[in-house]
Structure formats: structure tokens, C-alpha cells
Enzyme design. Structure first.
Site, short mmCIF file in Angstrom:
data_model
loop_
_atom_site.label_atom_id
_atom_site.label_comp_id
_atom_site.label_asym_id
_atom_site.label_seq_id
_atom_site.Cartn_x
_atom_site.Cartn_y
_atom_site.Cartn_z
N SER A 160 -9.41 -3.02 -3.53
CA SER A 160 -8.18 -2.44 -3.04
C SER A 160 -7.18 -3.40 -2.48
O SER A 160 -7.57 -4.40 -2.05
CB SER A 160 -8.71 -1.88 -1.48
OG SER A 160 -7.87 -1.24 -0.72
N GLY A 161 -6.09 -3.08 -2.68
CA GLY A 161 -4.86 -4.08 -2.64
C GLY A 161 -4.58 -4.87 -3.79
O GLY A 161 -3.42 -5.68 -3.81
N THR B 25 -2.42 0.60 -8.32
CA THR B 25 -1.60 1.82 -8.29
C THR B 25 -0.16 1.38 -9.10
O THR B 25 0.39 2.32 -10.00
CB THR B 25 -1.23 2.19 -7.03
OG1 THR B 25 -2.55 2.73 -6.42
CG2 THR B 25 -0.42 3.52 -6.99
N ASN C 27 -4.85 -3.08 2.25
CA ASN C 27 -3.64 -2.64 1.31
C ASN C 27 -2.94 -1.65 1.90
O ASN C 27 -3.45 -0.69 2.68
CB ASN C 27 -4.23 -1.80 0.02
CG ASN C 27 -3.14 -1.47 -0.85
OD1 ASN C 27 -2.33 -1.76 -0.79
ND2 ASN C 27 -3.90 -0.85 -1.87
N SER D 260 -3.11 2.11 -0.26
CA SER D 260 -4.40 2.23 -1.05
C SER D 260 -4.59 3.58 -1.39
O SER D 260 -4.63 4.67 -0.74
CB SER D 260 -5.77 1.99 -0.05
OG SER D 260 -6.88 2.10 -0.70
N SER D 261 -4.98 3.84 -2.59
CA SER D 261 -5.54 5.17 -3.20
C SER D 261 -6.92 5.59 -2.62
O SER D 261 -7.87 4.84 -2.74
CB SER D 261 -5.37 5.10 -4.69
OG SER D 261 -4.16 4.82 -5.27
N GLY E 16 -11.39 0.48 -6.04
CA GLY E 16 -11.91 -0.81 -6.40
C GLY E 16 -13.34 -0.89 -5.40
O GLY E 16 -13.56 -0.06 -4.64
N GLU F 205 -15.44 -1.88 -2.53
CA GLU F 205 -15.26 -1.86 -1.28
C GLU F 205 -16.39 -2.52 -0.43
O GLU F 205 -17.61 -1.95 -0.61
CB GLU F 205 -14.69 -0.79 -0.43
CG GLU F 205 -13.38 -0.24 -1.04
CD GLU F 205 -12.77 0.97 -0.50
OE1 GLU F 205 -11.70 1.27 -0.86
OE2 GLU F 205 -13.55 1.67 0.32
#
Length: 1100
Positions: A154-155, A159, A205, A208-209, A432, A434
Site C-alpha cells: 500500500s502506497g 493506482t 497511503n 489507497s485502493s 498489496g 498488509e
């Protein structure tokens, strides 16, 4: 690799992860390393990794080119490239993208897109466009679908990377720019809509999605985009009701609160801080993000993807209703019932009912009561405040999940799909790996997805490596690659997996999270990937490929149950808003009864399997995104883990073409190059000489196992070190010899200078000694001279006194003789008058001489006393009694001169004038007084005791004489001044004389011309010779010796100016003497004509 002192290595560091250093010493299995930051580290040899000192300073664009393919080398290369703003790097055909956390506009413009169009992979610098172009050309050339998998934590920028991929695909397969609402534009504009409702700020992030997304972009036979479909996976519904510090809820809530005032009033909204679902975190705004601007951009994107204005209004009514639902608070009534807490809760309930267009009382009943269906009847049961809050949050999550699913379907319908398309390019943008402090069911599903993708990645890398090995025809059958199938079995195996045990537990109404945890502990107690934390009752740990993650089971059961409360379903299905009613269709007989649930875990596992089937049917391309640091700051790189490197290391991670290998390691066997053999044979000979095995010789490359490149570099470094020692020995010997010669030469020069200085000092000492001797000699001579002068002065004083006495006695005797002579001469005055006068004259002359002698002696005495000065005073003080002096009676009156004597001399006088007689008388008296003063009655013999008093009297007389001498000196100075003035006047006069001289010279020159004419006339013969007058020649003589008026250089002389001042003491020049020379006619004309000219010239 053999690590020795001086080796450059990588060592672990707590802050930097890896830091390079130099080994200072090796002690057994441990080594001391001095790091680049100056720290001393002691660690085991097994934890050290060699550093490639031949690597370029700017890094390599493909990490397969690295000599050492281990984690520190890879991360160091990425950090170097990230420092020079090169965020993309290849690892074979895998692209690694590092999030720069800043906009780099020139990296994604149209001009750059055109440069990557049709380029081979590796021809240009690494870029996301290059991977996308390879996938697009492979699809067109081979007619096979391709996929691009974007992975990372994440981050890491997944995206944004996905956006760039779709932009480039739209550039390659897009339609004309004039066409409105094209497929590619709808696909691109779908991103802002999905981000607004599916993305949120997390700890790592800002965007973040919170769902997985797989975009299928379909192409026709011409390679143009003909359709698209978006598939989403596992939206994080729990975020609607639960957020933690410093996260935010989904972006759409904050965008609506920043809408124009008219819309805010319409939806009865306000500050985000006033809503319960938003104020659980203190973060309301994002740095660099304008929510009001993004709200308008989202509405514009909705227009492009085909969402009508009415549908947009209904969407934002639902979003506002969810915020108002969160502000409905409950209070306890009775024992187990709940009611609205206050008027504020009633207000928000009313607003929520208005926005959802449902009955107010029905909404309150659906939140506070629950229907229990029994075979006999339906019983309504009241909920306590906690149950009512759970019911409220469940309704909010259900509404939001249905809304998000509708958006995805609407976008897919608006974009449209091409049923005739045979090829597609899929772009996977999924969450991603986590690991949070509190990891729940969502993190479990996300990490399960990443385990699936990692297995697919490992298989893809294995295939790539397998294809390379097959091309080079090497044996790879015994190589075992990393496989995470055991983790996947732990999670998804049926029966016996964690998901199966979770579904089984959820089927029992009385099951709790503790019973679920205990079941896990019993089932997987011996599994190597499952760990039970100490003293834990509801927690378990799974060892994933990326690390260990500890999960909390507290909400696993609730989050796995995907069912809707019938009361909520019935309430919303009867909404007056058709849009809301469409989200909740009416229940029918086939719908499961209340309490019958659908497992989210099982459904997610099914979706994930379908996704993997699609990916397996396509040719995958991997983009690994990395977050350089945890602070989301630009230009700061922290290390991470790259699984691609681990997979490659299981096979032959290092390969070199033969020429590069020989160029680098031919020094290990130089005799091989002398032989004319093939390159592969030469490479094999080097490996045999070194003693390494398990390598492979291909057609064009040599393949090395992990660590063999480091071993070869170690052997090379050792050989170079030994050679360097030999060279250093020779060089140092030569340098030492030169240094010795320089030192020797310098020492000789220094000795020369020092000896010269010593000689100079010795010479100075001798000169000083000689000078001291001379000074002593002079001082002693002067001292002796002073003593001698004192003695002379005393002797002169004594002599003066004695001579004065003698002279006085002689004078008295002469006076007596004179008197007698005068008496005798009286008788014969007539006879001898002439003789007496002569005798008297002689005597007077003698007296005058004696007086002059006395005056000279007094002057000599004064000069001697003046010269002696202080030197006379010292002996006078010491021995005043020994200095003889002459007593002079100053005040004693001398008797008058005897008249008889004068009278007796009268007959002898010649006849003289009265004046002359008076002068003679005055001279006699004066002489008599002088003699009387000097020769006052003194005893004939002076004793030594009288000398001091006489000397004192003489000193008094000497002082008087000195005063008179001072007066004379003053007069002499005045006279000198007067003489100087006269001299100046004389100089002026001389200047005038010179001027007159020049004038006279000019006159003489003119006269000489006249004389020459006269000579011409005289030379002419004439019968008559007139008598010429005598020519007079005047000579002016200056009898003064110092006169400058006369000129000795010419026949003409002129006297100096006769005008003198009255004070001029110089004698006036005498009158000029005139010499007249008579010239006869014979002298002038001569006896003949030939003598005329010479005679005239001689005269002049």
C-alpha cells in the site's frame, strides 16, 4: 566467497537496512567491519555480502547485469537510480517502479509516448510505457491476450501506474480525438469515480485502493479499443463505520461535505467533524488535495461515463443519508430496549428517512427491533443500544456496498463490451501485502490474494528462467524454485483450511471468536506456517512469503457473514426513490431465510480463482511497485524485499556472455588467452582452474549459481592483491631510495649551511675580540694621554710662573742697567746721542717682543687649560697642594715712574713733534704698568706652598680672558655675517661683470672685423706713409689676491666694481696703471709688405 581483510562488503544496519564497509580483520567466523559512516561493526561472516566495486556509479538499468544478485546489491542499485530521479528499473522483463511522491510531468507526456511506440524492450530506458508497448505488440503479433500485473504494498503507487498503463493503451488503440465519449475516454474517466467511492487514506497511503480491480481492455482486429470491463474484488465495507487514527473514510464523504453551499443545504450537511463516521479520526484534509475541486471533477467524470443527473443526485442522497445514519444515537429504555437518545438523534433520523425516501417510523423500527421467525409466528424483539448501533452500522455498510456495486455495473454498461473481441489486455490493480498493528479479516483476504499472485509470479519467473535455460541448452532439471503452495493450502484447502473452518464455525449460532481460535490452534498446531502467539487466546500468526502477520479473530465471524437483515431489505425496497429501491429488490421465495448467510470468504476465494484462471490464460507482464519510505516523502529511499530476486537466485542468478566473462576473469588463468581455443573452452578452463562446479556452459553464456560470481571476484581480488604487493614492494623500494637520496642531499646542504654559519660566528667572534683589543688600547691610551696632559698642564703652569719671575728679574735688571746707562749717557749725550737713540729703539723693540712673548704664553696657557677641561679639575681636587701657583698682587699700586729717568732721557730724544712725543710717553707708561702688574714685588724664590694660590689667581685671570674671547667671538660672528652679505653682493656684481664681459666679447668681435678691414687697407701699397700716433695699451691690475675681476685668459682686463658699502672692510683696489708703448712706423708697417700682417697680429 572468501572474505579477507580489505574486502568491501555489505553489512546489516538497523537504520539503513544495509550499509557498505571494509573488513578490517577476520577472527574465525566473525569479522570486524568499518562502515562508510565510520562505525565499527562485528558480525558473522555468513551475514556479510560482497560489494561489486566495478559497478557504475549511476547504477544499471537492468539488475540482471549486476555481478551480485543479492538483496543489498539490488536495493543499492535502486537507491542510486532513485537518487537521480530514475524511478524505473528492469529485472529481466520485470519492471520495478519506485513511487517518487511527486509529479514528474516530462515522464509521461505525448512526445515520450511516441518514442516508446514500437521500440524493443531494452532499447530505451526502463519505463511503464515500454512494458505496455511489449504487451500490446505481443497481442497484435501473436493474437494472444496479455495481462499486466501491478503489485506492491500500500502506497507504492499501483493506482497511478495503472492509470499510466491505460493512458498509453488509449494512446495506442484509441479513436480519433474528435469523437466524444469514446471507450478509452470512458475507461480513463472511470478511475476518478471508482477512486472517489473505493479509495481512502490509510496509514501508509493517502489514496489507497480499498478494493481489488481488474480492468479488461478489449481490442478489435485493427488493434483499436472496442470495449472494456471492470471487475472489482472485496470492497472494505467495514471502513464506512470504523476508521482509526490517522486514516480517513472513503473520499466521497469528504467531497460531498466540500460541495457548493446549495447542495450542502439540500443534503443538510456541514463540517465533517460533526459526523460520527468521520470524526473518529482527526484527519479531515489531505495535503495538496482540494476536496471541492475533486467533487466537481468527480461529477464531470460521472457525466462522461454515462451516469445521468438524476442518478448522480440519488447517489449523493445515499452518501448523505449514510452520514446522518451514523449520527443516530440510542439510549437504554427499560431492561433491554432502546430508544433515540435525544432530539439530535431524532433530527438525523428524520433527515436520513427523507434522503432515503422511506417511512420514518419504519426506519426507526428497523434499527431498534428485530423479527424472529418461528414455525408458529413472527416475534418482534427489541434490541439494546449496542444491538441497535450494530444494526445501524450494518445498514450503512449494506447501502454503501450496494451503491459501489451499482457504480461498477453502470460503468461497465456505459463503456460497453465487445462480444466479437478475441484479444484483450488485462490490467490488475489490487491491494498489496498488509500487516497492521490490528490485522483483521480484510487483511487476511488481502494477504491471501497476494499469496495467490506470488505463486503466479513464481511460476512466471520459473518459466522465464526455463526458457532461457532451454535456449542455452543447459541442464536445469534438478533446480527447485521457491513455492508457497503450503501457505495457500493452509488458507484455502477444503476441507481443513482456515476459510473452511471459518465457514463451519459461522454455521453454528452459538459459536464465538474464541471457539474459532481454539479450533485453529488444534488443527494447525504442527503446521510450520502457522504460529500460536504465547499467552494468546484469540490471535494467530501466519508466516507469509513477505513475513509474519498476526491476526485478531475478534470480528472474523461477523465480517465473514454476508447477509442482509430482512427488515432493512423490506424497508429500502419500498423506498419512494426508484434508484434506492433498485439497489434492494424485493424478497422472493428463493431468497434464503433470515439467519442463512453467504460466506464472504468462500465467495472471495471463488472470485480469486476466476481471476487466476484469466491470468493463466494470458501472457503476464509484471510491474513491481515499491514505496521508498514510510513517510511518503520524495527523494528518500528505504529498503524493501523483492521476491523476483529470490526466485532467480534459486537457479542461475548470474550469467555472462563468454567475452565479458573472459575479459573480467582471464587474469585467473592468463595462459588460456595465449592458447588459440574457443571462448567456451577458455571459460571452462578458468572454472576448472579455480575449482568451482555446478556451473553451466551454454551456447553463448556461462551460467553461475548463487555465490560463484563472488567466489571468482574473491579469487581475482586475492590475485590482484598479491600482485599489488609485489608492485608496491618495488615502488616503495624506489620511493624509499629516492627519499634517502633526497634526505642525504638535504643533509649535506644543511651541514654546509650550518658550517658556514659556524664559520661566520667564529669570524664575528674574532672580529669582536680584535675590536675589543683596539677599544681597550684606545681607552688606555686616552687615559694615559689624560694623565700626561694633566702633568703637562701642571708643568706649564709652573714653568709659566717661573718664566714670569725670571722675565721680571731680567726686566728689573735691564731697567737698572738702563738707568745707569742713562746717567752715564747724560754726560756724553752730545757725543753718543745717536747711539743711545738706537739702543733705546732696540730696547723698546726687545720690550715689545717680550710683551708679545708674555701674551703668547698667556694665550698658550688659556688654550691648554681649555683643552684639558675636566681633565685638569680631577688632579686639582686630589692634589691641590702640589700645584704651584704664582702670587700676584692685583690691587697693589705701582709707584709712579721716576721723573728723573724720563728727564734724563729727554736729551737723547730726537727732535720730534709734540704728538709724537706724547705717543712715546704713553707707550712708556703702558709698558711700565704692565711690567709693574706682572712683576710686583715677589720674592725671587717661590716655594711649593705658594703655587696653588698663584694658580687660582691665574685661573681668575684666565676666566676674564675667556670672557673677552667670547666677546671677540661674537664680534667675529657679526663680522662673518657682514662678510656673507658682502659676498652675496659680490656674487651679484660678478653676474653683472659676466654680462659686461659677454657684451665686451661681442664688441671685440665687431672690432676684430674692423681690424681685419684695417689690415686689408694697411696691406695695400701706398706711396705716402702717414705717421701713426702711438698706440696705448692699458693694463688694469688688481693687487688683491682674491679679486675675480681680472681675466687671465685674455689681453683685456677690467677692474671690479669700485662701489663698496660703508661697512666693507676690503681694501679699495689701486688705481690702474697705464703702460704706453710707442709704436714706430717701422713696427707698425714692418720693413716689408710680408711683415705687415704678422706685426699687426703680434701687437693685438
Amino acid at each position: 566467497m572468501e572474505i579477507t581483510a580489505g574486502s568491501h562488503v555489505w553489512v546489516e544496519d538497523q537504520e539503513l537496512a544495509w550499509v557498505d564497509g571494509v573488513v578490517t580483520s577476520v577472527n574465525g567466523n566473525e569479522a570486524e567491519v568499518e562502515t562508510i559512516n565510520g562505525n565499527q561493526v562485528t558480525t558473522k561472516l555468513s551475514k556479510l555480502y560482497p560489494k561489486d566495486m566495478e559497478a557504475p556509479d549511476t547504477g544499471v538499468d537492468d539488475m540482471t547485469k549486476l555481478s551480485y544478485l543479492h538483496e543489498p546489491a539490488v536495493l543499492h542499485n535502486l537507491a542510486i537510480r532513485y537518487g537521480i530521479k530514475e524511478i524505473y528499473t528492469y529485472c529481466g522483463n520485470i519492471l520495478i517502479a519506485i513511487n517518487p511522491f511527486q509529479a514528474i510531468s516530462h515522464l509521461y507526456d505525448t512526445k515520450l509516448m511516441d518514442s516508446y511506440k514500437g521500440a524493443q524492450l531494452g532499447d530505451r530506458s526502463p519505463h511503464v510505457f515500454a512494458i505496455t508497448d511489449v504487451a500490446y505488440r505481443a497481442m497484435n503479433n501473436e493474437g494472444k491476450s496479455n495481462s499486466i500485473l501491478v503489485s506492491g504494498e500500500s502506497g507504492a503507487g499501483k493506482t497511478e501506474t495503472t492509470k499510466m498503463i491505460m493512458r498509453y493503451l488509449a494512446y495506442l488503440g484509441g479513436h480519433a480525438a474528435a469523437e466524444a465519449r469514446t471507450v478509452e475516454r470512458k475507461v480513463l474517466e472511470s478511475n476518478p469515480v471508482l477512486e472517489a467511492f473505493g479509495n481512502a487514506k490509510t496509514v501508509r497511503n493517502n489514496n489507497s485502493s480499498r478494493f481489488g480491480k481488474f480492468v479488461e481492455i478489449q481490442f478489435d482486429a485493427r488493434g483499436q479499443i472496442s470495449g472494456a470491463a471492470i471487475r472489482t474484488y472485496l470492497l472494505e465495507k467495514s471502513r464506512v463505520c470504523q476508521i482509526s487514527e490517522p486514516e480517513r473514510n472513503y473520499h466521497c464523504f469528504y467531497l460531498l461535505c466540500a460541495a457548493p453551499p446549495k447542495e450542502i443545504e439540500k443534503y443538510k450537511l456541514g463540517d465533517p467533524k460533526s459526523f460520527h463516521y468521520l470524526n473518529k479520526s482527526s484527519c479531515y484534509e489531505l495535503v495538496g488535495v482540494d476536496d471541492s475541486h475533486d467533487y466537481l471533477a468527480t461529477k464531470k467524470a460521472m457525466d462522461i461515463v454515462g451516469i445521468s443527473v438524476g442518478e448522480q443526485d440519488a447517489i449523493f442522497r445515499i452518501v448523505a443519508a449514510i452520514l446522518h445514519l451514523g449520527n443516530i444515537a440510542f439510549a437504554l429504555e427499560g431492561e433491554d430496549s432502546s430508544v433515540l437518545e435525544d432530539d439530535k438523534a431524532k433530527f438525523h433520523l428524520q433527515v436520513a428517512a427523507e434522503l432515503l425516501m422511506c417511512d420514518l417510523e419504519a426506519l426507526e423500527t428497523a434499527l431498534c427491533k428485530r423479527n424472529m421467525v418461528t414455525p408458529e409466528e413472527v416475534i418482534k424483539r427489541s434490541l439494546d443500544p449496542l444491538g441497535a448501533a450494530i444494526s445501524r452500522d450494518g445498514l450503512a455498510k449494506t447501502i454503501y456496498a450496494r451503491l459501489f456495486d451499482w457504480l461498477v455495473k453502470k460503468i461497465n454498461v456505459s463503456i460497453g463490451q465487445d462480444p466479437d473481441s478475441k484479444c484483450l489486455i488485462g490490467v490488475l490493480d489490487i491491494y498489496g501485502f498488509e500487516s497492521f498493528k490490528t490485522s483483521s479479516f480484510e487483511q487476511f483476504c488481502i494477504n491471501f490474494t497476494n499469496e495467490k499472485l506470488q505463486q503466479h509470479f513464481n511460476q512466471h519467473v520459473f518459466k522465464m528462467e526455463q526458457s532461457v535455460y532451454q535456449e542455452e541448452e543447459i541442464d536445469w532439471s534438478y533446480i527447485d524454485f521457491v513455492d508457497n503452495q503450503d501457505v495457500l493450502d493452509l488458507i484455502e484447502k477444503k476441507p481443513g483450511g482456515i476459510i473452511s473452518l471459518l465457514d463451519e464455525t459461522c454455521m453454528f449460532p452459538k459459536s464465538t471468536h474464541e471457539t474459532f481460535a481454539q479450533k485453529l490452534y488444534q488443527t494447525f498446531k504442527d503446521h510450520k506456517r502457522f504460529v500460536k502467539p504465547k499467552l494468546a487466546r484469540t490471535e494467530f500468526t501466519i508466516v507469509h512469503y513477505a513475513g509474519e502477520v498476526q491476526y485478531q479473530c475478534d470480528q472474523f465471524l461477523d465480517k465473514n457473514k454476508d447477509y442482509i437483515v430482512p427488515e432493512h431489505q423490506e424497508l429500502l425496497s419500498t423506498s419512494k426513490c426508484s434508484f434506492i429501491a433498485s439497489l434492494f429488490p424485493s424478497l422472493n421465495a428463493e431468497t434464503p431465510k433470515s439467519g442463512k448467510f453467504s460466506s464472504i470468504g468462500s465467495r472471495f476465494k471463488l472470485q480469486l480463482q476466476q481471476l487466476m484462471d484469466i491470468l493463466n490464460s494470458t501472457e503476464p507482464h509484471y510491474i513491481r511497485c515499491i514505496k521508498p519510505n514510510s513517510d511518503l516523502r520524495p527523494e528518500i529511499f528505504e529498503n524493501g524485499v523483492l521476491e523476483a530476486i529470490r526466485v532467480k537466485c534459486e537457479g542461475y542468478p548470474t550469467n555472462r556472455i563468454f567475452s565479458e566473462f573472459l575479459e573480467r576473469f582471464s587474469i585467473l588463468a592468463p595462459e588460456v588467452l595465449k592458447e588459440n581455443v574457443e571462448e567456451n573452452v577458455a571459460c571452462k578452463s578458468i572454472m576448472e582452474k579455480v575449482g568451482l562446479s555446478n556451473y553451466q556452459i551454454g551456447k553463448t553464456k556461462i551460467f553461475l549459481r548463487a555465490g560463484q560470481m563472488a567466489e571468482l571476484d574473491g579469487r581475482k581480488a586475492k590475485l590482484l592483491g598479491e600482485s599489488a604487493k609485489v608492485i608496491q614492494k618495488q615502488v616503495r623500494s624506489r620511493i624509499a631510495r629516492k627519499r634517502y637520496v633526497r634526505v642525504q642531499t638535504a643533509s649535506i646542504c644543511i651541514q654546509t649551511v650550518l658550517r658556514g654559519q659556524l664559520a661566520c660566528e667564529s669570524l664575528k667572534f674574532r672580529k669582536r675580540t680584535a675590536a675589543a683589543v683596539k677599544i681597550q688600547k684606545s681607552a688606555r691610551r686616552k687615559s694615559a694621554s689624560r694623565k700626561y696632559t694633566n702633568i703637562i698642564s701642571s708643568a706649564v703652569v709652573v714653568q709659566t710662573g717661573i718664566r714670569a719671575i725670571v722675565a721680571h728679574n731680567e726686566f728689573r735688571s735691564k731697567m737698572q742697567n738702563r738707568s745707569a746707562t742713562i746717567q752715564a749717557a747724560t754726560e756724553e749725550e752730545e757725543k753718543d746721542s745717536g747711539k743711545e737713540e738706537e739702543d733705546i729703539g732696540k730696547e723698546e723693540k726687545d720690550i715689545g717682543k717680550e710683551e708679545k712673548d708674555i701674551g703668547k704664553e698667556e694665550k698658550d696657557i688659556g688654550k691648554e687649560e681649555k683643552d684639558s677641561g675636566k681633565e685638569v679639575k680631577e688632579p686639582e681636587d686630589k692634589e691641590p697642594e702640589k700645584q704651584p701657583t704664582v702670587k700676584v698682587q692685583e690691587k697693589e699700586e705701582l709707584p709712579d715712574p721716576p721723573v728723573a729717568v724720563l728727564e734724563q732721557n729727554e736729551p737723547d730724544k730726537p727732535d720730534v713733534s709734540p704728538d709724537k712725543e706724547q705717543e712715546v710717553t704713553e707707550e712708556s707708561n703702558e709698558l711700565y704698568h704692565i711690567v709693574k702688574e706682572i712683576s710686583s714685588p715677589i720674592q725671587d724664590v717661590l716655594t711649593a706652598e705658594d703655587l696653588p694660590s698663584e694658580v687660582e689667581q691665574l685661573k681668575v685671570l684666565l676666566i676674564g680672558e675667556k670672557k673677552r674671547a667670547d666677546e671677540y667671538q661674537k664680534q667675529h660672528a657679526e663680522t662673518q655675517e657682514l662678510s656673507e652679505q658682502r659676498r652675496k653682493k659680490l656674487e651679484e656684481t660678478e653676474k653683472k661683470v659676466h654680462q659686461l664681459q659677454e657684451s665686451l666679447n661681442r664688441l671685440l668681435f665687431s672690432m676684430s672685423e674692423q681690424f681685419s678691414q684695417l689690415k686689408t687697407i694697411l696691406q695695400t701699397p701706398s706711396s705716402s706713409k702717414p705717421a701713426s700716433p702711438p698706440i696705448a695699451r692699458v693694463d688694469y691690475f688688481d693687487n688683491s689676491d682674491n679679486s675675480d675681476a681680472s681675466s687671465t685668459g685674455s689681453d683685456f682686463a677690467f677692474p671690479a666694481s669700485g662701489h663698496d658699502s660703508a661697512n666693507n672692510s676690503c681694501p679699495r683696489p689701486k688705481a690702474p696703471q697705464v703702460h704706453v708703448k710707442d709704436a714706430t712706423a717701422t713696427e707698425i708697417t714692418g720693413t716689408a709688405d710680408s711683415d705687415k700682417e704678422g706685426a699687426f697680429d703680434d701687437y693685438f
